[in-house]
Write a protein that holds these residues in place. Structure first.
Motif, PDB file in Angstrom:
ATOM      1  N   ALA A  19     -14.317   2.778  11.718  1.00 36.12           N
ATOM      2  CA  ALA A  19     -13.148   3.450  11.138  1.00 36.12           C
ATOM      3  C   ALA A  19     -13.600   4.428  10.068  1.00 36.12           C
ATOM      4  N   ILE A  20     -12.791   5.474   9.880  1.00 30.54           N
ATOM      5  CA  ILE A  20     -13.047   6.437   8.810  1.00 30.54           C
ATOM      6  C   ILE A  20     -11.794   6.550   7.954  1.00 30.54           C
ATOM      7  N   VAL A  21     -11.929   6.303   6.676  1.00 28.13           N
ATOM      8  CA  VAL A  21     -10.833   6.531   5.741  1.00 28.13           C
ATOM      9  C   VAL A  21     -10.942   7.988   5.299  1.00 28.13           C
ATOM     10  N   ASP A  22      -9.899   8.773   5.620  1.00 30.22           N
ATOM     11  CA  ASP A  22      -9.942  10.204   5.341  1.00 30.22           C
ATOM     12  C   ASP A  22      -9.250  10.488   4.006  1.00 30.22           C
ATOM     13  N   GLY A  23     -10.028  10.904   3.032  1.00 27.62           N
ATOM     14  CA  GLY A  23      -9.460  11.231   1.721  1.00 27.62           C
ATOM     15  C   GLY A  23      -9.576  12.710   1.408  1.00 27.62           C
ATOM     16  N   GLY A  24      -9.755  13.532   2.446  1.00 33.22           N
ATOM     17  CA  GLY A  24      -9.928  14.964   2.197  1.00 33.22           C
ATOM     18  C   GLY A  24     -11.301  15.252   1.605  1.00 33.22           C
ATOM     19  N   ARG A  25     -11.395  16.358   0.885  1.00 32.68           N
ATOM     20  CA  ARG A  25     -12.697  16.776   0.339  1.00 32.68           C
ATOM     21  C   ARG A  25     -13.053  15.994  -0.924  1.00 32.68           C
ATOM     22  N   CYS A  26     -14.340  15.728  -1.099  1.00 34.60           N
ATOM     23  CA  CYS A  26     -14.808  15.007  -2.285  1.00 34.60           C
ATOM     24  C   CYS A  26     -14.771  15.938  -3.496  1.00 34.60           C
ATOM     25  N   GLY A  27     -14.412  15.383  -4.646  1.00 32.90           N
ATOM     26  CA  GLY A  27     -14.220  16.191  -5.841  1.00 32.90           C
ATOM     27  C   GLY A  27     -15.491  16.622  -6.537  1.00 32.90           C
ATOM     28  N   VAL A  28     -16.560  15.854  -6.409  1.00 30.61           N
ATOM     29  CA  VAL A  28     -17.806  16.168  -7.125  1.00 30.61           C
ATOM     30  C   VAL A  28     -18.801  16.872  -6.207  1.00 30.61           C
ATOM     31  N   GLY A  29     -19.069  16.290  -5.039  1.00 29.24           N
ATOM     32  CA  GLY A  29     -19.862  16.985  -4.028  1.00 29.24           C
ATOM     33  C   GLY A  29     -21.353  16.710  -4.027  1.00 29.24           C
ATOM     34  N   VAL A  30     -21.925  16.221  -5.112  1.00 32.16           N
ATOM     35  CA  VAL A  30     -23.316  15.748  -5.070  1.00 32.16           C
ATOM     36  C   VAL A  30     -23.326  14.269  -5.433  1.00 32.16           C
ATOM     37  N   GLU A  31     -24.405  13.573  -5.012  1.00 35.86           N
ATOM     38  CA  GLU A  31     -24.436  12.129  -5.118  1.00 35.86           C
ATOM     39  C   GLU A  31     -24.579  11.622  -6.558  1.00 35.86           C
ATOM     40  N   SER A  32     -24.431  10.308  -6.673  1.00 34.66           N
ATOM     41  CA  SER A  32     -24.532   9.652  -7.975  1.00 34.66           C
ATOM     42  C   SER A  32     -25.944   9.759  -8.545  1.00 34.66           C
ATOM     43  N   THR A  33     -26.029   9.677  -9.854  1.00 39.42           N
ATOM     44  CA  THR A  33     -27.314   9.575 -10.544  1.00 39.42           C
ATOM     45  C   THR A  33     -27.785   8.126 -10.428  1.00 39.42           C
ATOM     46  N   MET A  92       0.848  -1.213   0.000  1.00 42.02           N
ATOM     47  CA  MET A  92       0.000   0.000   0.000  1.00 42.02           C
ATOM     48  C   MET A  92       0.878   1.256   0.000  1.00 42.02           C
ATOM     49  N   ALA A  93       0.451   2.247  -0.738  1.00 42.88           N
ATOM     50  CA  ALA A  93       1.255   3.468  -0.890  1.00 42.88           C
ATOM     51  C   ALA A  93       1.476   4.144   0.466  1.00 42.88           C
ATOM     52  N   ALA A  94       2.671   4.698   0.653  1.00 42.67           N
ATOM     53  CA  ALA A  94       2.957   5.448   1.878  1.00 42.67           C
ATOM     54  C   ALA A  94       1.989   6.613   1.978  1.00 42.67           C
ATOM     55  N   GLY A  95       1.605   6.957   3.180  1.00 40.70           N
ATOM     56  CA  GLY A  95       0.698   8.096   3.339  1.00 40.70           C
ATOM     57  C   GLY A  95      -0.716   7.658   3.592  1.00 40.70           C
ATOM     58  N   ILE A  96      -1.097   6.514   3.043  1.00 39.74           N
ATOM     59  CA  ILE A  96      -2.469   6.055   3.232  1.00 39.74           C
ATOM     60  C   ILE A  96      -2.692   5.659   4.688  1.00 39.74           C
ATOM     61  N   ARG A  97      -1.635   5.098   5.320  1.00 39.64           N
ATOM     62  CA  ARG A  97      -1.740   4.655   6.709  1.00 39.64           C
ATOM     63  C   ARG A  97      -2.290   5.758   7.618  1.00 39.64           C
ATOM     64  N   SER A  98      -1.715   6.946   7.517  1.00 40.52           N
ATOM     65  CA  SER A  98      -2.077   8.022   8.434  1.00 40.52           C
ATOM     66  C   SER A  98      -3.477   8.572   8.133  1.00 40.52           C
ATOM     67  N   ARG A  99      -4.053   8.162   7.042  1.00 42.94           N
ATOM     68  CA  ARG A  99      -5.347   8.697   6.669  1.00 42.94           C
ATOM     69  C   ARG A  99      -6.509   7.885   7.211  1.00 42.94           C
ATOM     70  N   VAL A 100      -6.234   6.813   7.928  1.00 41.29           N
ATOM     71  CA  VAL A 100      -7.328   6.006   8.430  1.00 41.29           C
ATOM     72  C   VAL A 100      -7.492   6.245   9.928  1.00 41.29           C
ATOM     73  N   VAL A 101      -8.685   6.657  10.331  1.00 44.03           N
ATOM     74  CA  VAL A 101      -8.988   6.892  11.739  1.00 44.03           C
ATOM     75  C   VAL A 101      -9.685   5.652  12.280  1.00 44.03           C
ATOM     76  N   GLY A 102      -9.173   5.083  13.367  1.00 40.81           N
ATOM     77  CA  GLY A 102      -9.837   3.935  13.973  1.00 40.81           C
ATOM     78  C   GLY A 102      -9.330   2.595  13.477  1.00 40.81           C
ATOM     79  N   ALA A 103      -8.387   2.606  12.538  1.00 37.13           N
ATOM     80  CA  ALA A 103      -7.740   1.367  12.079  1.00 37.13           C
ATOM     81  C   ALA A 103      -6.322   1.744  11.672  1.00 37.13           C
ATOM     82  N   ASP A 104      -5.407   0.726  11.649  1.00 36.53           N
ATOM     83  CA  ASP A 104      -4.002   1.041  11.409  1.00 36.53           C
ATOM     84  C   ASP A 104      -3.693   1.314   9.950  1.00 36.53           C
ATOM     85  N   SER A 105      -4.521   0.796   9.047  1.00 34.37           N
ATOM     86  CA  SER A 105      -4.222   0.938   7.625  1.00 34.37           C
ATOM     87  C   SER A 105      -5.491   0.666   6.839  1.00 34.37           C
TER      88      SER A 105
END
Ligand code: TXA
Ligand code: MG
Length: 322
Positions: free
Chosen positions: A167-181, A1-14
């Motif tokens: 757990a929450i996987v934190d990926g920052g802000r969503c790029g589209v912002g409204v839900e799927s069709t 798994m790419a470095a950096g992803i580890r720190s983005r998960v809250v409540g789990a190690d990776s």
């Protein structure tokens, strides 16, 4: 798994640990290109029940099942129509949910008691990595309390669901912002059940109103902040907001770039394009509440392309509370 992803998960190690949590019946919130989802193994009845409990969601509202790849479709859909195959090839990964007949093994709690299932492959690297590692179809509604604006950041998820999420996987802000069709893909032509990030133009679906019964979820009150939302024509935005403020209310506005606001009105967000407005809308609805505003004025946008979904969400946010 790419470095950096580890720190983005809250409540789990990776991310792998988050995937393992999903396989053990845990609830994992994760980012997609549209909004954050609250995921559970779609075949684990007890886990899916926990999603409904955490959100306070009506039990007859079916969940969207997320797949890592279109090759997973036969795991959840009993018949993959030529229309579904075509749309998936053209628009997946992406913000398009296809409604198909469900395999009988899919629990009724996941499908809201319907015989169909809504499925999509999200266009987000963290979501796809999580799904691949879990290797189970993941049922995930938007990760908000039922009725609230959908979350477009991990902070929004935490604010709405401080308990009950493993757990929450934190990926920052969503790029589209409204839900799927959401599209019924069982027939020969796509039938739009919920407007969303894929436009009718892209779908080559009829532009004049949904031809099918709307998605069950569209019946419920949605996207509602505590403040009152007012939609204004762009040219009348400042005067509408000022008039509201003159009545002694605390008023904010979402403003097109270049527009001026009177000093009595708080600027909550600024946008250039309809795409910008889509991205920031749910965050602005939440910010209006955090700022303690009574009223949030938002300009109407042209109802074509993504503007159709934006106006659908805005009207729901502006609807008087039941
Ligand atoms: O972009 C999205 O769609 C996000 C991300 C997380 O994927 N998910 C999302 O889920 O918005 P939710 O549960 O908030 O909205 C799902 C909508 C509801 O209106 C539901 O009624 C509809 O999809 N839906 C799901 N399965 C359906 C089905 N089998 N038939 C008709 N409508 C369905
Ligand atoms: Mg939702």
């Amino acid at each position: 798994m790419a470095a950096g992803i580890r720190s983005r998960v809250v409540g789990a190690d990776s991310l792998e640990d988050a995937a393992a949590l999903l396989r053990r019946g845990g609830l994992v919130a994760f980012p997609t290109e549209t909004v954050y989802g609250l995921g559970a193994d779609a075949f684990d009845e007890a886990a899916v029940r926990r999603i409904f409990a955490a959100k306070g969601r009506p039990a007859d509202n079916p969940l969207i099942v997320h797949l890592a790849d279109a090759t997973w479709l036969p795991r959840v859909a009993s018949e993959v129509t030529p229309l579904a195959t075509r749309l998936a090839a053209r628009l997946w990964p992406g913000p398009l949910t296809l409604v198909l007949d469900a395999v009988p093994e899919l629990p009724g709690v996941t499908t809201g008691g319907h015989r169909t299932v809504g499925v999509r492959v999200p266009d987000h690297p963290l979501a796809l990595a999580l799904l691949e590692a879990a290797d189970v179809p993941v049922a995930a509604p938007s990760a908000n309390r039922s009725g609230r604006p959908s979350p477009t950041s991990a902070e929004h998820v935490l604010a709405d669901l401080p308990h009950g999420v493993d757990a929450i996987v934190d990926g920052g802000r969503c790029g589209v912002g409204v839900e799927s069709t959401v599209v019924d893909a069982r027939g020969d032509e796509p039938v739009v059940l919920r407007e969303g990030a894929v436009s009718r133009e892209e779908l080559e679906a009829p532009a004049d109103g949904a031809t099918g019964a709307a998605s069950p979820g569209t019946r419920y009150r949605h996207y509602s902040p505590a403040c009152r939302v007012v939609i204004a024509e762009p040219a009348a935005l400042a005067t509408t907001a000022a008039a509201s403020a003159a009545d002694g209310r605390s008023v904010g506005a979402v403003v097109p770039v270049g527009a001026d606001l009177p000093a009595s009105v708080t600027e909550v967000a600024r946008f250039r394009t309809t795409g910008d407005l889509a991205r920031l809308l749910y965050g602005a609805l939440r910010d209006a509440d955090t700022a303690g505003l009574d009223v949030l004025v938002v300009p109407a946008v042209e109802e074509s392309g993504l503007g159709r979904a934006v106006m659908d969400r805005l009207r729901r946010a502006a609807a008087p509370s039941a």
